[in-house]
Structures are given as structure tokens and as C-alpha cells.
Design a protein around this motif. Structure first.
Motif, PDB file in Angstrom:
ATOM      1  N   GLU A 283       0.810  -1.221   0.000  1.00  0.00           N
ATOM      2  CA  GLU A 283       0.000   0.000   0.000  1.00  0.00           C
ATOM      3  C   GLU A 283       0.844   1.272   0.000  1.00  0.00           C
ATOM      4  OE1 GLU A 283      -3.103   1.868   3.101  1.00  0.00           O
ATOM      5  OE2 GLU A 283      -3.545  -0.197   2.498  1.00  0.00           O
ATOM      6  N   GLY A 284       1.920   1.294   0.765  1.00  0.00           N
ATOM      7  CA  GLY A 284       2.771   2.479   0.825  1.00  0.00           C
ATOM      8  C   GLY A 284       3.413   2.796  -0.511  1.00  0.00           C
ATOM      9  N   VAL A 285       3.873   1.770  -1.208  1.00  0.00           N
ATOM     10  CA  VAL A 285       4.490   1.965  -2.517  1.00  0.00           C
ATOM     11  C   VAL A 285       3.435   2.412  -3.519  1.00  0.00           C
ATOM     12  CG1 VAL A 285       5.756   0.836  -4.393  1.00  0.00           C
ATOM     13  CG2 VAL A 285       6.322   0.315  -2.017  1.00  0.00           C
ATOM     14  N   GLN A 286       2.249   1.823  -3.451  1.00  0.00           N
ATOM     15  CA  GLN A 286       1.169   2.228  -4.357  1.00  0.00           C
ATOM     16  C   GLN A 286       0.825   3.702  -4.149  1.00  0.00           C
ATOM     17  OE1 GLN A 286      -2.196  -0.394  -4.018  1.00  0.00           O
ATOM     18  NE2 GLN A 286      -0.972  -2.202  -4.471  1.00  0.00           N
ATOM     19  N   GLU A 287       0.762   4.128  -2.886  1.00  0.00           N
ATOM     20  CA  GLU A 287       0.451   5.532  -2.603  1.00  0.00           C
ATOM     21  C   GLU A 287       1.553   6.438  -3.149  1.00  0.00           C
ATOM     22  OE1 GLU A 287      -0.621   8.628   1.008  1.00  0.00           O
ATOM     23  OE2 GLU A 287      -0.079   6.564   1.524  1.00  0.00           O
ATOM     24  N   LEU A 288       2.805   6.035  -2.985  1.00  0.00           N
ATOM     25  CA  LEU A 288       3.915   6.836  -3.493  1.00  0.00           C
ATOM     26  C   LEU A 288       3.829   6.990  -5.009  1.00  0.00           C
ATOM     27  CD1 LEU A 288       6.500   8.413  -3.028  1.00  0.00           C
ATOM     28  CD2 LEU A 288       7.755   6.245  -3.099  1.00  0.00           C
ATOM     29  N   PHE A 289       3.558   5.892  -5.725  1.00  0.00           N
ATOM     30  CA  PHE A 289       3.392   5.978  -7.179  1.00  0.00           C
ATOM     31  C   PHE A 289       2.260   6.934  -7.543  1.00  0.00           C
ATOM     32  CE2 PHE A 289       5.623   1.796  -7.773  1.00  0.00           C
ATOM     33  CZ  PHE A 289       6.573   2.258  -8.668  1.00  0.00           C
ATOM     34  N   SER A 290       1.140   6.818  -6.858  1.00  0.00           N
ATOM     35  CA  SER A 290      -0.010   7.661  -7.143  1.00  0.00           C
ATOM     36  C   SER A 290       0.319   9.136  -6.925  1.00  0.00           C
ATOM     37  CB  SER A 290      -1.187   7.235  -6.257  1.00  0.00           C
ATOM     38  OG  SER A 290      -2.284   8.094  -6.443  1.00  0.00           O
ATOM     39  N   LEU A 291       0.949   9.445  -5.796  1.00  0.00           N
ATOM     40  CA  LEU A 291       1.291  10.833  -5.493  1.00  0.00           C
ATOM     41  C   LEU A 291       2.343  11.371  -6.460  1.00  0.00           C
ATOM     42  CD1 LEU A 291       1.405  10.707  -1.582  1.00  0.00           C
ATOM     43  CD2 LEU A 291      -0.454  11.549  -3.047  1.00  0.00           C
ATOM     44  N   ALA A 292       3.337  10.550  -6.807  1.00  0.00           N
ATOM     45  CA  ALA A 292       4.369  10.981  -7.760  1.00  0.00           C
ATOM     46  C   ALA A 292       3.750  11.267  -9.131  1.00  0.00           C
ATOM     47  CB  ALA A 292       5.460   9.918  -7.870  1.00  0.00           C
ATOM     48  N   SER A 293       2.771  10.458  -9.511  1.00  0.00           N
ATOM     49  CA  SER A 293       2.076  10.674 -10.781  1.00  0.00           C
ATOM     50  C   SER A 293       1.340  12.014 -10.768  1.00  0.00           C
ATOM     51  CB  SER A 293       1.109   9.518 -11.030  1.00  0.00           C
ATOM     52  OG  SER A 293       0.381   9.726 -12.209  1.00  0.00           O
ATOM     53  N   LYS A 294       0.658  12.305  -9.656  1.00  0.00           N
ATOM     54  CA  LYS A 294      -0.075  13.572  -9.541  1.00  0.00           C
ATOM     55  C   LYS A 294       0.883  14.760  -9.573  1.00  0.00           C
ATOM     56  CE  LYS A 294      -3.819  11.480  -6.947  1.00  0.00           C
ATOM     57  NZ  LYS A 294      -4.491  11.356  -5.658  1.00  0.00           N
ATOM     58  N   LYS A 295       2.000  14.631  -8.868  1.00  0.00           N
ATOM     59  CA  LYS A 295       2.976  15.722  -8.825  1.00  0.00           C
ATOM     60  C   LYS A 295       3.534  15.990 -10.219  1.00  0.00           C
ATOM     61  CE  LYS A 295       7.063  17.380  -6.469  1.00  0.00           C
ATOM     62  NZ  LYS A 295       8.457  17.077  -6.418  1.00  0.00           N
ATOM     63  N   ALA A 296       3.904  14.936 -10.925  1.00  0.00           N
ATOM     64  CA  ALA A 296       4.448  15.100 -12.276  1.00  0.00           C
ATOM     65  C   ALA A 296       3.416  15.713 -13.216  1.00  0.00           C
ATOM     66  CB  ALA A 296       4.934  13.756 -12.814  1.00  0.00           C
ATOM     67  N   LEU A 297       2.166  15.305 -13.068  1.00  0.00           N
ATOM     68  CA  LEU A 297       1.095  15.845 -13.899  1.00  0.00           C
ATOM     69  C   LEU A 297       0.917  17.342 -13.643  1.00  0.00           C
ATOM     70  CD1 LEU A 297      -1.266  15.276 -15.878  1.00  0.00           C
ATOM     71  CD2 LEU A 297      -2.667  14.796 -13.872  1.00  0.00           C
TER      72      LEU A 297
ATOM     73  N   GLU B 196       1.599  20.463   0.154  1.00  0.00           N
ATOM     74  CA  GLU B 196       1.232  19.290   0.959  1.00  0.00           C
ATOM     75  C   GLU B 196       1.554  17.995   0.215  1.00  0.00           C
ATOM     76  OE1 GLU B 196      -2.884  19.754   2.096  1.00  0.00           O
ATOM     77  OE2 GLU B 196      -2.475  21.691   3.017  1.00  0.00           O
ATOM     78  N   LEU B 197       1.303  17.984  -1.084  1.00  0.00           N
ATOM     79  CA  LEU B 197       1.610  16.820  -1.911  1.00  0.00           C
ATOM     80  C   LEU B 197       3.115  16.522  -1.878  1.00  0.00           C
ATOM     81  CD1 LEU B 197       0.761  14.707  -4.092  1.00  0.00           C
ATOM     82  CD2 LEU B 197       1.090  16.519  -5.786  1.00  0.00           C
ATOM     83  N   THR B 198       3.926  17.537  -2.051  1.00  0.00           N
ATOM     84  CA  THR B 198       5.375  17.374  -2.033  1.00  0.00           C
ATOM     85  C   THR B 198       5.850  16.864  -0.672  1.00  0.00           C
ATOM     86  OG1 THR B 198       5.616  19.114  -3.689  1.00  0.00           O
ATOM     87  CG2 THR B 198       7.572  18.582  -2.389  1.00  0.00           C
ATOM     88  N   ALA B 199       5.295  17.422   0.388  1.00  0.00           N
ATOM     89  CA  ALA B 199       5.678  16.989   1.739  1.00  0.00           C
ATOM     90  C   ALA B 199       5.286  15.530   1.976  1.00  0.00           C
ATOM     91  CB  ALA B 199       5.025  17.892   2.779  1.00  0.00           C
ATOM     92  N   ARG B 200       4.108  15.145   1.501  1.00  0.00           N
ATOM     93  CA  ARG B 200       3.655  13.762   1.676  1.00  0.00           C
ATOM     94  C   ARG B 200       4.560  12.795   0.915  1.00  0.00           C
ATOM     95  NH1 ARG B 200       2.428   9.897   4.589  1.00  0.00           N
ATOM     96  NH2 ARG B 200       1.042   8.347   3.723  1.00  0.00           N
ATOM     97  N   ILE B 201       4.970  13.169  -0.293  1.00  0.00           N
ATOM     98  CA  ILE B 201       5.874  12.328  -1.083  1.00  0.00           C
ATOM     99  C   ILE B 201       7.204  12.161  -0.353  1.00  0.00           C
ATOM    100  CG2 ILE B 201       7.265  12.256  -3.204  1.00  0.00           C
ATOM    101  CD1 ILE B 201       4.828  13.495  -4.653  1.00  0.00           C
ATOM    102  N   GLU B 202       7.734  13.264   0.155  1.00  0.00           N
ATOM    103  CA  GLU B 202       9.014  13.191   0.876  1.00  0.00           C
ATOM    104  C   GLU B 202       8.906  12.301   2.105  1.00  0.00           C
ATOM    105  OE1 GLU B 202      10.035  17.300   1.502  1.00  0.00           O
ATOM    106  OE2 GLU B 202      10.532  17.597  -0.616  1.00  0.00           O
ATOM    107  N   ALA B 203       7.791  12.401   2.843  1.00  0.00           N
ATOM    108  CA  ALA B 203       7.592  11.573   4.030  1.00  0.00           C
ATOM    109  C   ALA B 203       7.496  10.092   3.652  1.00  0.00           C
ATOM    110  CB  ALA B 203       6.346  12.023   4.788  1.00  0.00           C
TER     111      ALA B 203
END
Length: 195
Positions: free
Chosen positions: A123-137, A155-162
């Protein structure tokens, strides 16, 4: 566990387009087609691995279908395939990828393949992929000053870093070098494809 190919649910109110997507995918995947939001809810069950979802549909919108997918707790990946240009509202949405129409056969098939691969991650890796996709978009669609002024983007950037920090600690204990390298190669590929 079944040897059947992954099941893709195509949700698109334009019948010709839905049928075209289904044709593009049918050689590698099992495909269900829903021509609207309510029909999508009827076709949605635990067998579905990937949902390709239009955002703007009459009756029940794609955003509402996405919310229903997540509320039902169905463990599938969702890609929005839509003519709706992304805005900062996407940060709070529970999708895994976002394609802006028109979509090529290759882009659609690559997205489905990537999402099927993600189903194997925790789940953690899936969330990271999802957030990275949104950030890149967002970085591809918005200007630098818009990004700097957006609380959602910060907030998105901070969540990705965490998440990356948490995963770095977890991955630090991985013994299988190939799995470790493969994970980061997938993450780098996902991020670079969106840029």
C-alpha cells in the motif's frame, strides 16, 4: 490464485470510444465495458484489477464513481482517462494515474500494464506511485509560480518526501538486490515518463 489475465473495467459514456479502448486491450486483458457511471457501479466487483474512468459523464460523474470505488474498499488501480485538464483538485482524488484525451493505443496499454504491476506492491508503494504521478502531472500542466503558491502542491510534495523517507527505511532492510533495484527503476521510470 487465478491464471486469468487481469480484468480492466473501461468506463466511458462515448460508446465508440469505450469500444475502441476495449479492442485495444482485449488481446492482453479481460475487459468489461460500462457506458456510464451507474453502469460502472453495477460492473464493479473484487475481480476488477484496473478501472479506466472518464471524469465527465452524464448522470454519475467519474469523480463520483471513483469515490464509490474507494468507499467500497475495492482493491484496484484507477486511471482517469478524460478530456478534463487537471487542476489542483486532483491532489485529494484517489486515482492512480491520469491521462488527458486524446489517448493513443500505446499510452493506454502502457498505463494499464503499469497499473497491473503496481497491484503487486504494498500500500505504501502504491500511494507513493499515485502521489508521484499527480505531482508530475501538475508540474507538466502548471507554471512554476502557480505551483509555489499552491498549498495543495506543497502538501503533496511533503507527503511524497515523508513516504520516500518511510520507504527508504523499509527498503534498507531488503536483502534481494534485484527487488530493490527494480523498485527504484520503476519509480524513476514513472516519474520521468510524466515529465
Amino acid at each position: 490464485m487465478s491464471d486469468a489475465p487481469p480484468l480492466v473495467l473501461v468506463v466511458e459514456d462515448e460508446r465508440d470510444l469505450a469500444d475502441l479502448y476495449a479492442t485495444w486491450l482485449s488481446s492482453e486483458y479481460r475487459v468489461r465495458t460500462a457506458y456510464g457511471g451507474y453502469e460502472a457501479l453495477d460492473a464493479l466487483d473484487d475481480e476488477v484489477d484496473v478501472v479506466l474512468l472518464d471524469r465527465r459523464m452524464p448522470g454519475l460523474s467519474g469523480d463520483e464513481v471513483l469515490e464509490a470505488v474507494r468507499d467500497r474498499g475495492i482493491d484496484c488501480r484507477v486511471a482517469m482517462v478524460t478530456a478534463v485538464e487537471p487542476d489542483f483538485d486532483i491532489v485529494a482524488m484517489g486515482f492512480d494515474d491520469y491521462l488527458v484525451k486524446p489517448v493513443t493505443k500505446e499510452a493506454l496499454r502502457e498505463t494499464v500494464s503499469t497499473l497491473c504491476t503496481r497491484n503487486d506492491y504494498d500500500e505504501g508503494v502504491q500511494e507513493l506511485f499515485s502521489l508521484a504521478s499527480k505531482k508530475a502531472l501538475l508540474e507538466a500542466e502548471k507554471g512554476g509560480s502557480e505551483l509555489e503558491e499552491s498549498d495543495e502542491y506543497a502538501e503533496l510534495t511533503a507527503r511524497i518526501e515523508a513516504l520516500q523517507s518511510d520507504l527508504d527505511e523499509t527498503v534498507g532492510g531488503v536483502d534481494d538486490h534485484d527487488s530493490f533495484v527494480g523498485f527504484y527503476r520503476d519509480l524513476d521510470r514513472e516519474t520521468s515518463e510524466k515529465e
